[in-house]
Scaffold this motif. Structure first.
Motif, PDB file in Angstrom:
ATOM      1  N   ARG A  38      42.332  42.292  44.813  1.00 44.26           N
ATOM      2  CA  ARG A  38      43.641  42.127  45.443  1.00 44.26           C
ATOM      3  C   ARG A  38      43.636  42.681  46.869  1.00 44.26           C
ATOM      4  NH1 ARG A  38      48.096  41.195  42.120  1.00 44.26           N
ATOM      5  NH2 ARG A  38      47.451  40.679  39.993  1.00 44.26           N
ATOM      6  N   ARG A 107      32.083  38.694  45.536  1.00 45.20           N
ATOM      7  CA  ARG A 107      31.711  39.308  44.264  1.00 45.20           C
ATOM      8  C   ARG A 107      30.561  40.299  44.435  1.00 45.20           C
ATOM      9  NH1 ARG A 107      35.000  37.428  40.931  1.00 45.20           N
ATOM     10  NH2 ARG A 107      34.228  38.984  39.471  1.00 45.20           N
ATOM     11  N   ASP A 129      34.571  40.409  34.788  1.00 48.67           N
ATOM     12  CA  ASP A 129      33.111  40.249  34.683  1.00 48.67           C
ATOM     13  C   ASP A 129      32.455  41.590  34.356  1.00 48.67           C
ATOM     14  OD1 ASP A 129      33.810  41.516  37.025  1.00 48.67           O
ATOM     15  OD2 ASP A 129      32.129  40.707  38.166  1.00 48.67           O
ATOM     16  N   ARG A 185      35.387  29.287  37.607  1.00 45.90           N
ATOM     17  CA  ARG A 185      34.624  29.424  38.838  1.00 45.90           C
ATOM     18  C   ARG A 185      33.137  29.473  38.484  1.00 45.90           C
ATOM     19  NH1 ARG A 185      36.962  35.258  39.287  1.00 45.90           N
ATOM     20  NH2 ARG A 185      35.459  36.366  38.018  1.00 45.90           N
TER      21      ARG A 185
HETATM   22  O1   DC Z   1      43.397  41.749  37.038  1.00 46.59           O
HETATM   23  P1   DC Z   1      44.154  41.253  38.272  1.00 46.59           P
HETATM   24  O2   DC Z   1      45.183  40.200  37.949  1.00 46.59           O
HETATM   25  O3   DC Z   1      44.731  42.369  39.077  1.00 46.59           O
HETATM   26  O4   DC Z   1      43.029  40.539  39.176  1.00 46.59           O
HETATM   27  C1   DC Z   1      43.340  39.865  40.375  1.00 46.59           C
HETATM   28  C2   DC Z   1      42.349  38.718  40.588  1.00 46.59           C
HETATM   29  O5   DC Z   1      41.055  39.251  40.861  1.00 46.59           O
HETATM   30  C3   DC Z   1      42.176  37.807  39.375  1.00 46.59           C
HETATM   31  O6   DC Z   1      42.835  36.572  39.556  1.00 46.59           O
HETATM   32  C4   DC Z   1      40.691  37.567  39.265  1.00 46.59           C
HETATM   33  C5   DC Z   1      40.051  38.532  40.169  1.00 46.59           C
HETATM   34  N1   DC Z   1      39.162  39.479  39.477  1.00 46.59           N
HETATM   35  C6   DC Z   1      37.849  39.122  39.349  1.00 46.59           C
HETATM   36  O7   DC Z   1      37.472  38.026  39.747  1.00 46.59           O
HETATM   37  N2   DC Z   1      36.955  39.991  38.805  1.00 46.59           N
HETATM   38  C7   DC Z   1      37.362  41.188  38.353  1.00 46.59           C
HETATM   39  N3   DC Z   1      36.460  42.017  37.841  1.00 46.59           N
HETATM   40  C8   DC Z   1      38.726  41.556  38.448  1.00 46.59           C
HETATM   41  C9   DC Z   1      39.617  40.675  39.007  1.00 46.59           C
END
Ligand code: DC
Length: 223
Positions: A38, A107, A129, A185
């Motif tokens: 975020r 990532r 993940d 994705r």
């Molecule tokens: O858990 P959250 O809704 O606060 O996460 C926000 C966005 O971040 C979510 O749409 C996917 C991404 N996210 C991610 O890709 N990998 C993570 N480990 C945590 C969140």
């Protein structure tokens, strides 16, 4: 070896708040990795970079300095020296985070930072993940979910309490859209690790969900 617990699951499964309680009961830190993605989303919005443009995001991600600090055991998420914890829960930032988190450059940076923290400290980490990538070798992996309708209902009620009266159907639609994006994705999509224990909270209340996870951790670590 530090204690490392992995919790993954879709939007609105209660990961953040349940993880907070479990970590507190165990006396360890909780890392909410969604907050880090975020913060990336917020940085891109501020820089005027389209989060769906891989080339643009990848070329600017080096300028985005996300870090996490703990104050009284609670996570604060930073962009550079700015505490952005209170700025990252808007719909705009949620959408930007979900979009930008698709890109390998984003990532790689986040996973490396998370693994550095976990190598040094006892931590419960929640995200998408964690069991499949960040803490691949953790003996304690949980996949926390509930039906989409129940998750949307909980989110809808939370929103109402916060003064946001977005209709239930819209909440459900946005939740399904974000789940779809996170699960489809190419890089590290949300999925249950083969050795993750499924905890479905559709029929469980908050305390029962916390207890279910504590039992899984006890089994894995003997604590
Ligand atoms: O858990 P959250 O809704 O606060 O996460 C926000 C966005 O971040 C979510 O749409 C996917 C991404 N996210 C991610 O890709 N990998 C993570 N480990 C945590 C969140």
């Amino acid at each position: 070896m530090p204690i490392n617990i992995a919790i993954d699951g879709p939007v609105g499964a209660g990961k953040s708040s349940i993880s907070d309680s479990v970590a507190e009961r165990l006396g360890i830190l909780h890392l909410d990795t969604g907050a880090m993605y975020r913060a990336v989303g917020l940085a891109l919005v501020r820089m005027g970079v389209d989060p769906s443009d891989e080339a643009a995001v990848s070329s600017r991600i080096g300028e985005v300095n996300v870090s996490v600090r703990y104050e009284d055991g609670k996570q604060h998420t930073y962009l550079g020296e700015e505490d952005v914890t209170g700025l990252i829960r808007t719909a705009e930032v949620s959408a930007a985070a979900s979009s930008a988190s698709r890109w390998p450059a984003v990532r790689r940076a986040m996973v490396a930072a998370q693994q550095r923290m976990a190598a040094e400290t006892d931590m419960l980490i929640d995200g998408r993940d964690i069991g499949t990538v960040v803490l691949k070798d953790s003996p304690a992996k949980i996949y926390l979910t509930a039906s989409a309708e129940e998750r949307a209902r909980r989110r809808y009620l939370q929103n109402l309490e916060a003064g946001d009266d977005t209709p239930y159907e819209k909440v459900l639609e946005a939740l399904n859209a974000r789940d779809y994006q996170d699960m489809h994705r190419e890089t590290d999509p949300l999925r249950r690790a083969e050795d993750a224990v499924l905890v479905d909270t559709t029929e469980l209340n908050y305390e029962e969900s916390v207890e279910a996870i504590l039992r899984i951790v006890e089994q894995a670590y003997g604590i």
